[in-house]
Write a protein that holds these residues in place. Sequence first.
Motif, PDB file in Angstrom:
ATOM      1  N   ARG A  96      74.382  73.653  23.480  1.00 37.01           N
ATOM      2  CA  ARG A  96      73.070  73.204  22.997  1.00 37.01           C
ATOM      3  C   ARG A  96      72.067  73.161  24.140  1.00 37.01           C
ATOM      4  N   LYS A  97      72.515  72.693  25.295  1.00 33.47           N
ATOM      5  CA  LYS A  97      71.629  72.604  26.448  1.00 33.47           C
ATOM      6  C   LYS A  97      71.158  73.993  26.886  1.00 33.47           C
ATOM      7  N   LYS A  98      72.072  74.970  26.847  1.00 35.49           N
ATOM      8  CA  LYS A  98      71.721  76.346  27.216  1.00 35.49           C
ATOM      9  C   LYS A  98      70.698  76.924  26.252  1.00 35.49           C
ATOM     10  N   ARG A  99      70.756  76.496  24.986  1.00 34.07           N
ATOM     11  CA  ARG A  99      69.800  76.981  23.990  1.00 34.07           C
ATOM     12  C   ARG A  99      68.510  76.158  23.983  1.00 34.07           C
ATOM     13  N   GLY A 100      68.443  75.128  24.825  1.00 33.74           N
ATOM     14  CA  GLY A 100      67.261  74.295  24.899  1.00 33.74           C
ATOM     15  C   GLY A 100      67.156  73.262  23.799  1.00 33.74           C
ATOM     16  N   ILE A 101      68.282  72.944  23.149  1.00 37.28           N
ATOM     17  CA  ILE A 101      68.303  71.951  22.069  1.00 37.28           C
ATOM     18  C   ILE A 101      68.799  70.634  22.642  1.00 37.28           C
TER      19      ILE A 101
END
Length: 102
Positions: A96-101
Amino acid sequence: SKFSFTNESLEPNFCSNLVGDLNCDGKVNVVDVHCAIQLSFWQLTSDNAPSLPPVCLKSGNSLAADFDGNQSVDVIDIQLLISYALQSAYEEGIARKKRGIK
């Protein structure tokens, strides 16, 4: 004797390909850990007072909680499920962090 997973009334019917997904929601998390604990207690008492398995256990999915393959759900399985659920949550958080969420 311990509860046997070969009992015809609890034939495995996996609703998910995820090991540890006891409630068939497609995730392995604290809800499944809670269900595994209930299942473990049920197994301990079912010899003396037969009853239905915990309602959180969907479709006879009890084999999904037997991580060590000894045909019962005990503290070792619960520890392994906790580790697996935490790792799943960690990996999901990283993704999620990699996707900016958030």
